[in-house]
Design an enzyme around this catalytic site. Structure first.
Site, PDB file in Angstrom:
ATOM      1  N   CYS A   1       0.818  -1.227   0.000  1.00 61.91           N
ATOM      2  CA  CYS A   1       0.000   0.000   0.000  1.00 61.91           C
ATOM      3  C   CYS A   1       0.846   1.268   0.000  1.00 61.91           C
ATOM      4  O   CYS A   1       0.310   2.366  -0.194  1.00 61.91           O
ATOM      5  CB  CYS A   1      -0.938   0.009   1.183  1.00 61.91           C
ATOM      6  SG  CYS A   1      -1.996  -1.437   1.263  1.00 61.91           S
TER       7      CYS A   1
ATOM      8  N   HIS B   1      -2.905   7.404   2.188  1.00 59.51           N
ATOM      9  CA  HIS B   1      -3.372   6.071   1.790  1.00 59.51           C
ATOM     10  C   HIS B   1      -4.773   5.861   2.372  1.00 59.51           C
ATOM     11  O   HIS B   1      -5.020   6.122   3.550  1.00 59.51           O
ATOM     12  CB  HIS B   1      -2.398   5.021   2.318  1.00 59.51           C
ATOM     13  CG  HIS B   1      -2.884   3.619   2.171  1.00 59.51           C
ATOM     14  ND1 HIS B   1      -3.507   3.159   1.028  1.00 59.51           N
ATOM     15  CD2 HIS B   1      -2.855   2.557   3.035  1.00 59.51           C
ATOM     16  CE1 HIS B   1      -3.829   1.883   1.195  1.00 59.51           C
ATOM     17  NE2 HIS B   1      -3.447   1.509   2.397  1.00 59.51           N
TER      18      HIS B   1
ATOM     19  N   ASN C   1      -9.835  -0.068   0.405  1.00 58.61           N
ATOM     20  CA  ASN C   1      -8.372  -0.012   0.326  1.00 58.61           C
ATOM     21  C   ASN C   1      -7.925  -0.660  -0.986  1.00 58.61           C
ATOM     22  O   ASN C   1      -7.987  -1.876  -1.133  1.00 58.61           O
ATOM     23  CB  ASN C   1      -7.789  -0.744   1.534  1.00 58.61           C
ATOM     24  CG  ASN C   1      -6.278  -0.756   1.545  1.00 58.61           C
ATOM     25  OD1 ASN C   1      -5.635  -0.369   0.570  1.00 58.61           O
ATOM     26  ND2 ASN C   1      -5.708  -1.222   2.638  1.00 58.61           N
TER      27      ASN C   1
HETATM   28  O1  UT7 Z   1      -3.015  -0.972   3.953  1.00 59.24           O
HETATM   29  C1  UT7 Z   1      -2.912  -1.619   5.162  1.00 59.24           C
HETATM   30  C2  UT7 Z   1      -4.051  -2.577   5.254  1.00 59.24           C
HETATM   31  N1  UT7 Z   1      -4.689  -2.776   6.493  1.00 59.24           N
HETATM   32  C3  UT7 Z   1      -5.249  -1.857   7.313  1.00 59.24           C
HETATM   33  O2  UT7 Z   1      -5.135  -0.676   7.188  1.00 59.24           O
HETATM   34  C4  UT7 Z   1      -6.083  -2.398   8.428  1.00 59.24           C
HETATM   35  C5  UT7 Z   1      -5.843  -1.739   9.757  1.00 59.24           C
HETATM   36  N2  UT7 Z   1      -6.792  -2.220  10.756  1.00 59.24           N
HETATM   37  C6  UT7 Z   1      -8.091  -1.806  10.757  1.00 59.24           C
HETATM   38  O3  UT7 Z   1      -8.481  -1.004   9.942  1.00 59.24           O
HETATM   39  C7  UT7 Z   1      -8.982  -2.327  11.836  1.00 59.24           C
HETATM   40  O4  UT7 Z   1      -8.246  -3.055  12.780  1.00 59.24           O
HETATM   41  C8  UT7 Z   1     -10.145  -3.215  11.315  1.00 59.24           C
HETATM   42  C9  UT7 Z   1     -11.108  -2.368  10.506  1.00 59.24           C
HETATM   43  C10 UT7 Z   1      -9.583  -4.328  10.426  1.00 59.24           C
HETATM   44  C11 UT7 Z   1     -10.897  -3.844  12.460  1.00 59.24           C
HETATM   45  O5  UT7 Z   1     -11.429  -2.828  13.292  1.00 59.24           O
HETATM   46  P1  UT7 Z   1     -11.354  -2.948  14.875  1.00 59.24           P
HETATM   47  O6  UT7 Z   1     -12.067  -1.810  15.443  1.00 59.24           O
HETATM   48  O7  UT7 Z   1      -9.881  -3.112  15.206  1.00 59.24           O
HETATM   49  O8  UT7 Z   1     -12.155  -4.258  15.150  1.00 59.24           O
HETATM   50  P2  UT7 Z   1     -11.649  -5.610  15.830  1.00 59.24           P
HETATM   51  O9  UT7 Z   1     -10.757  -6.352  14.905  1.00 59.24           O
HETATM   52  O10 UT7 Z   1     -11.133  -5.276  17.214  1.00 59.24           O
HETATM   53  O11 UT7 Z   1     -12.996  -6.387  15.966  1.00 59.24           O
HETATM   54  C12 UT7 Z   1     -14.052  -5.951  16.827  1.00 59.24           C
HETATM   55  C13 UT7 Z   1     -15.227  -6.908  16.699  1.00 59.24           C
HETATM   56  C14 UT7 Z   1     -14.830  -8.366  16.857  1.00 59.24           C
HETATM   57  O12 UT7 Z   1     -15.865  -9.002  17.537  1.00 59.24           O
HETATM   58  P3  UT7 Z   1     -15.712  -9.357  19.106  1.00 59.24           P
HETATM   59  O13 UT7 Z   1     -14.525 -10.247  19.176  1.00 59.24           O
HETATM   60  O14 UT7 Z   1     -15.503  -8.052  19.789  1.00 59.24           O
HETATM   61  O15 UT7 Z   1     -17.021 -10.025  19.425  1.00 59.24           O
HETATM   62  C15 UT7 Z   1     -14.774  -8.872  15.430  1.00 59.24           C
HETATM   63  O16 UT7 Z   1     -15.051 -10.252  15.339  1.00 59.24           O
HETATM   64  O17 UT7 Z   1     -15.792  -6.779  15.391  1.00 59.24           O
HETATM   65  C16 UT7 Z   1     -15.886  -8.079  14.796  1.00 59.24           C
HETATM   66  N3  UT7 Z   1     -15.738  -7.930  13.355  1.00 59.24           N
HETATM   67  C17 UT7 Z   1     -16.765  -7.653  12.542  1.00 59.24           C
HETATM   68  N4  UT7 Z   1     -18.069  -7.478  12.779  1.00 59.24           N
HETATM   69  C18 UT7 Z   1     -18.865  -7.202  11.739  1.00 59.24           C
HETATM   70  C19 UT7 Z   1     -14.595  -7.992  12.608  1.00 59.24           C
HETATM   71  N5  UT7 Z   1     -14.880  -7.774  11.313  1.00 59.24           N
HETATM   72  C20 UT7 Z   1     -16.216  -7.561  11.258  1.00 59.24           C
HETATM   73  C21 UT7 Z   1     -17.089  -7.281  10.199  1.00 59.24           C
HETATM   74  N6  UT7 Z   1     -18.401  -7.098  10.495  1.00 59.24           N
HETATM   75  N7  UT7 Z   1     -16.677  -7.152   8.918  1.00 59.24           N
END
Ligand code: UT7
Length: 327
Positions: free
Chosen positions: A114, A254, A284
């Site tokens: 990225c 980005h 992304n």
């Molecule tokens: O170019 C580089 C590429 N990558 C990035 O930039 C990604 C960087 N990271 C992020 O943007 C964030 O970490 C995410 C958007 C991927 C995730 O957001 P978050 O606020 O860190 O969520 P989390 O991973 O802590 O998940 C929170 C909850 C979890 O449920 P529990 O365990 O709290 O019950 C996940 O299972 O959200 C759940 N979850 C979802 N729920 C609905 C994870 N993905 C989803 C989804 N829909 N798509």
């Protein structure tokens, strides 16, 4: 006045197929509210089977060349920033070189995920400033939808496909690429990866069948890294250029996650009108993200000649970097 790499033209190409958050909610356990609140993404573009990294790159390159008024045979170099080339080899840049007819150009791919476009602008401008090239085509492109596990809601909602391209030309000017910084930390390589298809796990190796065939990502680790990396690269490049954030007319980061963009803008104390965002439309797009955003900023009249633009990228590697460009 010194020789600078000036942006002579810009183009983009995205697939026509739109996948909305509601569409995704039909295939995995997710919903529009979660995706919007956590990422800012509303929809993304997805390639058809016929569309590939080189076809998107070709579309963006043609538009950038037309915009620049430079013909393909004048190019000295084609750099394609991608981690999803049509094939492990030959380089996708060679496929682009052939399709556009850049018969006098060298060509290579650059793999900085990225941050690829930001890296490629740094390399391309250095080639121009050192006198090794006069006209350079830079394409940032990825088709991550082809490598996503569509049953994994933690990754499949984040990515989209797309390409952006610029033509850099040598010019005695106070415009052009003013300063770049490139950074990396390979100790974080496991946080985002696609394990198979290289020499570690070749697809023809039976052991590869037991490995994950898709992109894997430790979202929280990448999030923490990204927030620091964006601010870090921006502060460094501004300091090296002897500039302050107030001198930035437009910030084009980005487009991975709106919350990451907001935190970088906050650290730089940039008001919303100086921050370009289109993550809601494309998700992304990895290597395509920054050049597509630059393209739209130009088309919307938010980026005009003479303005100072700060671009920043971060991604798998881990890598990150930033450019200051006087448009
Ligand atoms: O170019 C580089 C590429 N990558 C990035 O930039 C990604 C960087 N990271 C992020 O943007 C964030 O970490 C995410 C958007 C991927 C995730 O957001 P978050 O606020 O860190 O969520 P989390 O991973 O802590 O998940 C929170 C909850 C979890 O449920 P529990 O365990 O709290 O019950 C996940 O299972 O959200 C759940 N979850 C979802 N729920 C609905 C994870 N993905 C989803 C989804 N829909 N798509």
């Amino acid at each position: 006045m010194a020789t600078k790499a000036v942006i002579k033209g810009i183009g983009h190409c995205v697939p026509s197929k739109i996948l909305t958050n509601d569409d995704l909610a039909k295939i995995v356990d997710t919903n529009d509210e979660w995706i919007t609140q956590r990422t800012g993404i509303k929809e993304r573009r997805i390639c058809s089977l016929e569309e590939t990294t080189s076809t998107l790159a070709f579309g963006a390159s043609q538009e950038a060349l037309t915009d620049s008024g430079i013909s393909a045979d004048e190019l000295d170099l084609v750099i394609c920033a991608t981690v999803t080339g049509d094939m492990p080899f030959p380089a996708t840049s060679c496929l682009i070189q052939d399709k556009i007819g850049a018969k006098n150009a060298g060509a290579f791919d650059l793999g900085a995920a990225c941050a690829g476009f930001v890296y490629a602008v740094s390399v391309g401008s250095a080639m121009i400033e050192s006198g090794q090239a006069k006209k350079v085509l830079i394409v940032g492109v990825d088709t991550l939808s082809k490598f996503i596990d569509w049953t994994d809601r933690s990754t499949c909602v984040l990515f989209g496909d797309g390409a952006g391209a610029v033509v850099l030309g040598a010019q005695e000017s106070d415009r052009g690429v003013l300063k770049t910084v490139l950074l990396s930390d390979g100790s974080g390589s496991r946080h985002i990866s696609l394990e198979v298809g290289g020499s570690l796990y070749p697809t023809c190796d039976p052991r590869s069948k037991d490995r994950n065939q898709h992109i894997t990502m430790a979202g929280a680790e990448v999030y923490r890294f990204a927030v620091n990396a964006m601010g870090d690269a921006c502060c460094r490049v501004l300091e090296e250029a002897g500039m302050t954030p107030e001198e930035v007319d437009l910030f084009v980061p980005h487009q991975a996650n709106l919350r990451i963009i907001d935190s970088a803008a906050k650290r730089l104390e940039l008001p919303p009108e100086k921050v370009f965002v289109n993550v809601h439309k494309y998700g992304n797009t990895s290597g395509g993200s920054v050049p597509i955003a630059l393209y739209e900023a130009v088309k919307e009249g938010r980026l005009k000649p003479g303005m100072t633009v700060l671009t920043v990228g971060f991604g798998a590697g881990l890598v990150w970097g930033a450019n200051i460009i006087r448009w």
